[in-house]
Design an enzyme around this catalytic site. Structure first.
Site, mmCIF file in Angstrom:
data_model
loop_
_atom_site.group_PDB
_atom_site.id
_atom_site.type_symbol
_atom_site.label_atom_id
_atom_site.label_comp_id
_atom_site.label_asym_id
_atom_site.label_seq_id
_atom_site.Cartn_x
_atom_site.Cartn_y
_atom_site.Cartn_z
ATOM 1 N N TYR A 1 3.718 -26.635 21.767
ATOM 2 C CA TYR A 1 4.733 -27.526 21.349
ATOM 3 C C TYR A 1 6.118 -26.832 21.183
ATOM 4 C CZ TYR A 1 7.180 -31.325 19.250
ATOM 5 O OH TYR A 1 8.151 -32.336 18.984
ATOM 6 N N GLN B 1 2.961 -38.060 18.900
ATOM 7 C CA GLN B 1 2.294 -38.527 20.187
ATOM 8 C C GLN B 1 1.980 -37.357 21.115
ATOM 9 O OE1 GLN B 1 5.173 -39.614 18.918
ATOM 10 N NE2 GLN B 1 6.769 -39.536 20.573
ATOM 11 N N ASN C 1 8.436 -30.161 13.069
ATOM 12 C CA ASN C 1 8.958 -30.621 12.016
ATOM 13 C C ASN C 1 7.742 -31.213 10.998
ATOM 14 O OD1 ASN C 1 8.408 -33.172 13.241
ATOM 15 N ND2 ASN C 1 10.119 -34.095 13.427
ATOM 16 N N SER D 1 11.684 -24.433 8.652
ATOM 17 C CA SER D 1 11.713 -23.088 8.315
ATOM 18 C C SER D 1 12.333 -22.711 7.167
ATOM 19 C CB SER D 1 13.136 -22.461 9.309
ATOM 20 O OG SER D 1 12.661 -22.892 10.804
ATOM 21 N N GLN E 1 18.743 -20.349 8.130
ATOM 22 C CA GLN E 1 17.507 -21.171 8.035
ATOM 23 C C GLN E 1 17.482 -22.485 7.763
ATOM 24 O OE1 GLN E 1 14.804 -19.500 10.004
ATOM 25 N NE2 GLN E 1 16.795 -18.415 10.104
ATOM 26 N N HIS F 1 18.278 -25.152 10.062
ATOM 27 C CA HIS F 1 17.285 -25.839 11.244
ATOM 28 C C HIS F 1 17.119 -27.306 10.552
ATOM 29 C CE1 HIS F 1 15.898 -22.719 13.658
ATOM 30 N NE2 HIS F 1 15.993 -21.910 12.672
ATOM 31 N N GLU G 1 8.025 -18.258 4.584
ATOM 32 C CA GLU G 1 8.077 -17.873 6.161
ATOM 33 C C GLU G 1 8.658 -16.479 6.448
ATOM 34 O OE1 GLU G 1 10.453 -20.282 8.761
ATOM 35 O OE2 GLU G 1 9.206 -19.455 10.271
ATOM 36 N N HIS G 2 9.785 -16.433 5.782
ATOM 37 C CA HIS G 2 10.425 -15.088 6.155
ATOM 38 C C HIS G 2 10.952 -14.568 4.941
ATOM 39 C CE1 HIS G 2 11.826 -17.704 9.524
ATOM 40 N NE2 HIS G 2 11.609 -16.661 10.323
ATOM 41 N N ASP H 1 14.689 -14.086 14.968
ATOM 42 C CA ASP H 1 14.596 -15.411 15.700
ATOM 43 C C ASP H 1 14.671 -15.254 17.169
ATOM 44 O OD1 ASP H 1 13.904 -16.782 13.354
ATOM 45 O OD2 ASP H 1 15.827 -17.521 13.245
ATOM 46 N N GLU I 1 -37.339 -17.685 4.946
ATOM 47 C CA GLU I 1 -36.809 -18.849 4.838
ATOM 48 C C GLU I 1 -37.592 -20.017 5.536
ATOM 49 O OE1 GLU I 1 -33.444 -18.052 7.420
ATOM 50 O OE2 GLU I 1 -32.057 -17.151 5.845
ATOM 51 N N HIS J 1 -38.713 -19.293 14.507
ATOM 52 C CA HIS J 1 -37.853 -17.813 14.460
ATOM 53 C C HIS J 1 -38.794 -16.777 14.536
ATOM 54 C CE1 HIS J 1 -34.520 -20.652 13.604
ATOM 55 N NE2 HIS J 1 -33.795 -19.616 13.316
HETATM 56 N N1 LIG Z 1 7.946 -22.054 11.199
HETATM 57 C C1 LIG Z 1 8.210 -21.764 12.561
HETATM 58 O O1 LIG Z 1 7.760 -20.841 13.257
HETATM 59 C C2 LIG Z 1 9.116 -22.614 13.144
HETATM 60 C C3 LIG Z 1 9.887 -21.941 14.407
HETATM 61 C C4 LIG Z 1 10.631 -22.749 14.826
HETATM 62 C C5 LIG Z 1 11.238 -23.875 14.387
HETATM 63 N N2 LIG Z 1 10.436 -24.347 13.295
HETATM 64 C C6 LIG Z 1 10.955 -25.745 12.767
HETATM 65 O O2 LIG Z 1 10.701 -26.652 13.701
HETATM 66 C C7 LIG Z 1 11.388 -27.959 13.435
HETATM 67 C C8 LIG Z 1 11.852 -28.584 14.367
HETATM 68 O O3 LIG Z 1 12.030 -30.049 14.096
HETATM 69 P P1 LIG Z 1 12.985 -31.005 14.981
HETATM 70 O O4 LIG Z 1 12.940 -32.123 14.253
HETATM 71 O O5 LIG Z 1 14.179 -30.198 15.496
HETATM 72 O O6 LIG Z 1 12.139 -30.963 16.380
HETATM 73 P P2 LIG Z 1 10.396 -31.521 16.583
HETATM 74 O O7 LIG Z 1 10.383 -31.594 18.051
HETATM 75 O O8 LIG Z 1 9.729 -30.837 15.602
HETATM 76 O O9 LIG Z 1 10.672 -32.950 16.224
HETATM 77 C C9 LIG Z 1 11.015 -34.158 16.811
HETATM 78 C C10 LIG Z 1 10.212 -35.308 16.988
HETATM 79 O O10 LIG Z 1 9.736 -35.600 15.780
HETATM 80 C C11 LIG Z 1 9.279 -37.359 16.005
HETATM 81 N N3 LIG Z 1 9.705 -37.870 14.828
HETATM 82 C C12 LIG Z 1 11.112 -37.933 14.310
HETATM 83 N N4 LIG Z 1 11.242 -38.528 13.293
HETATM 84 C C13 LIG Z 1 10.079 -39.517 13.310
HETATM 85 C C14 LIG Z 1 9.433 -40.481 12.428
HETATM 86 N N5 LIG Z 1 9.827 -40.981 11.460
HETATM 87 N N6 LIG Z 1 8.068 -40.750 12.616
HETATM 88 C C15 LIG Z 1 7.369 -40.233 13.610
HETATM 89 N N7 LIG Z 1 7.931 -39.422 14.437
HETATM 90 C C16 LIG Z 1 9.104 -39.013 14.215
HETATM 91 C C17 LIG Z 1 9.879 -37.658 17.507
HETATM 92 O O11 LIG Z 1 8.919 -37.718 18.466
HETATM 93 C C18 LIG Z 1 11.008 -36.372 17.527
HETATM 94 O O12 LIG Z 1 11.071 -36.062 19.054
HETATM 95 C C19 LIG Z 1 12.372 -27.636 12.263
HETATM 96 O O13 LIG Z 1 12.151 -28.060 11.088
HETATM 97 C C20 LIG Z 1 12.428 -25.940 12.153
HETATM 98 O O14 LIG Z 1 12.854 -25.487 11.150
HETATM 99 C C21 LIG Z 1 9.746 -23.603 12.691
HETATM 100 N N1 LIG Z 2 14.054 -19.655 12.570
HETATM 101 C C1 LIG Z 2 12.983 -20.261 13.317
HETATM 102 C C2 LIG Z 2 11.582 -19.914 12.754
HETATM 103 O O1 LIG Z 2 11.486 -20.439 11.609
HETATM 104 C C3 LIG Z 2 12.732 -19.704 14.740
HETATM 105 C C4 LIG Z 2 14.296 -20.128 15.317
HETATM 106 C C5 LIG Z 2 14.429 -20.694 16.730
HETATM 107 N N2 LIG Z 2 15.824 -20.759 16.889
HETATM 108 C C6 LIG Z 2 16.301 -20.203 15.981
HETATM 109 N N3 LIG Z 2 15.633 -19.973 14.964
HETATM 110 ZN ZN LIG Z 3 15.982 -19.880 12.879
#
Ligand SMILES: NC(=O)c1ccc[n+]([C@@H]2O[C@H](COP(=O)([O-])OP(=O)(O)OC[C@H]3O[C@@H](n4cnc5c(N)ncnc54)[C@H](O)[C@@H]3O)[C@@H](O)[C@H]2O)c1
Ligand SMILES: N[C@H](CO)Cc1c[nH]c[nH+]1
Ligand SMILES: [Zn+2]
Length: 377
Positions: free
Chosen positions: A101, A161, A183, A206, A228, A231, A276-277, A310, A364, A369
């Site tokens: 993903y 989905q 997310n 993040s 962070q 994000h 996380e970090h 990152d 047992e 066995h």
């Molecule tokens: N922990 C890690 O390793 C790491 C690494 C990179 C990014 N991240 C995090 O990933 C996240 C990415 O989030 P994003 O929103 O940009 O992209 P995303 O692709 O995770 O989410 C977007 C999708 O969420 C769905 N969505 C939005 N609102 C919704 C609702 N109300 N109900 C159901 N589905 C819904 C939609 O389908 C949309 O396409 C950020 O929070 C970022 O901090 C974490």
């Molecule tokens: N900080 C994110 C991990 O939590 C990774 C990322 C991608 N692009 C920028 N930052």
């Molecule tokens: Zn980042």
């Protein structure tokens, strides 16, 4: 656990399980405004490549090389030994088919590099990528990275989905394990499909915690914390410091500031948060490492800011969040492989040691066995 989120996601996954592709299409229309083919065509890959400036192509290739270099060092070889003419050990095999993903609210091509490179190093044969479209299209950099990594199966699918489609095999062949961050909706959907498929970790919004003392450069620390939060929704930043001056400087934009009496206390707070970090910017950062038990990644000193990790250092940026660093860790090549135990026992060893198994089977009450071991000559 947020119960409202849990039941919201559960209901959508149930609907996807029951109504299949019709439900996936409906949620895609509703949440991503998309109503077309999910699988990206060859033509779209070509169009994306044409949009990328040559200079950027070089940047991406060089970055992939750095990430690959770091991850190749993680490959473990089979661990076998011979004892009493018997062969024992563990062998490693790549997972056959995975799903990655890639977040698309803010499209993150770097995340496809972080998941795709270790998958390739592990030798995974089939990789499906899902990422949400914007205005019907996928970010061209994501498609270019996929092409460079030899990934041809990319779907314009996001959110819950996408996770449902990969886990239940709707509109695509079912995957064995789902990788990649997202997310809170994506993260919760991954948590709920675990068991139907494997998942890498709970890699949600993040987070950063910084432990800093009075020697830290205030501006560096502030930007690292803000990086962070950039994000978006759900992201968190904590400053744990022994410096009142630094605390005042960073007390803004939703940064949570904790002033501690000692660096040891800062380390204890970090362990409670399990971020996380974790950055440690102190006079002697290495001295604190032994005190840290819970963190997805630890980055030391002034020149290891999270954004460098990152993007280009080589270390992986897919990391556990929300306290999951208490029980899981950073994405590695070995997450794309399975451990299989192997034994090839000699007659002599079997006959001389089987009394152990025979007695345990009796304890047992496992008659068949016992028989299976006793019957052999
Ligand atoms: N922990 C890690 O390793 C790491 C690494 C990179 C990014 N991240 C995090 O990933 C996240 C990415 O989030 P994003 O929103 O940009 O992209 P995303 O692709 O995770 O989410 C977007 C999708 O969420 C769905 N969505 C939005 N609102 C919704 C609702 N109300 N109900 C159901 N589905 C819904 C939609 O389908 C949309 O396409 C950020 O929070 C970022 O901090 C974490
Ligand atoms: N900080 C994110 C991990 O939590 C990774 C990322 C991608 N692009 C920028 N930052
Ligand atoms: Zn980042």
């Amino acid at each position: 656990m947020n119960l409202e989120l849990e039941s919201y996601v559960a209901q959508i996954l149930k609907d996807i399980r029951e109504r299949g592709i019709e439900a996936v299409k409906e949620y895609s229309r509703k949440f991503d405004g998309y109503d077309g083919e999910f699988l990206v065509s060859e033509k779209e890959f070509e169009e994306a490549e044409r949009q990328i400036p040559e200079k950027d192509k070089e940047i991406i290739k060089r970055t992939i090389e750095r990430i690959r270099f770091y991850h190749e060092k993680q490959l473990e070889s089979d661990k076998l030994y011979i004892k009493n003419a018997s062969l024992y050990g563990i062998i490693y095999k790549p997972i056959r088919r995975i799903g990655i993903y890639v977040p698309g609210g803010k499209p993150l091509p770097s995340t496809l590099i972080m998941a795709g490179v270790p998958a390739k190093v592990a030798g995974v044969k089939e990789i499906a990528v899902t990422t949400p479209p914007k205005n019907g299209k996928i970010n061209p950099y994501i498609l270019y990275v996929a092409k460079l990594l030899g990934i041809e199966e990319v779907y314009k699918l996001g959110g819950i989905q996408a996770i449902g489609a990969m886990a239940y095999g709707i509109g695509m062949k079912k995957v064995d394990k789902i990788f990649g961050p997202g997310n809170r909706f994506v993260n919760e959907a991954k948590r709920q499909v675990f068991g139907v498929v494997g998942i890498d970790s709970l890699a949600g919004p993040s987070e950063i915690a910084v432990i800093a003392d009075e020697t830290a450069n205030k501006e560096y620390v502030l930007y690292d914390l803000l990086s962070q939060l950039e994000h978006g929704k759900g992201s968190k930043a904590w400053l744990l410091t022994t410096s009142k001056e630094l605390a005042e400087y960073c007390r803004k934009n939703g940064i949570e500031v904790v002033v501690c009496e000692s660096l040891e206390e800062c380390a204890e707070k970090a362990n409670e948060i399990a971020p996380e970090h974790l950055e440690i910017i102190t006079k002697e950062p290495l001295k604190l490492v032994d005190l840290i038990e819970n963190a997805g990644a630890i980055y030391l000193g002034e020149y290891t800011p999270v954004p460098a990790a990152d993007y280009f250092l080589g270390v992986n940026h897919v990391l556990p969040t929300g306290g999951a660093a208490k029980f899981s860790g950073v994405l590695t090549v070995m997450d794309f492989m399975k451990r299989i135990s192997l034994a090839y026992v000699s007659r002599e060893e079997f006959l001389s040691e089987r009394y152990l198994g025979i007695r345990l089977a009796e304890i047992e009450g496992m008659e068949m066995h016992r028989k299976s071991m006793e019957v052999r000559r």
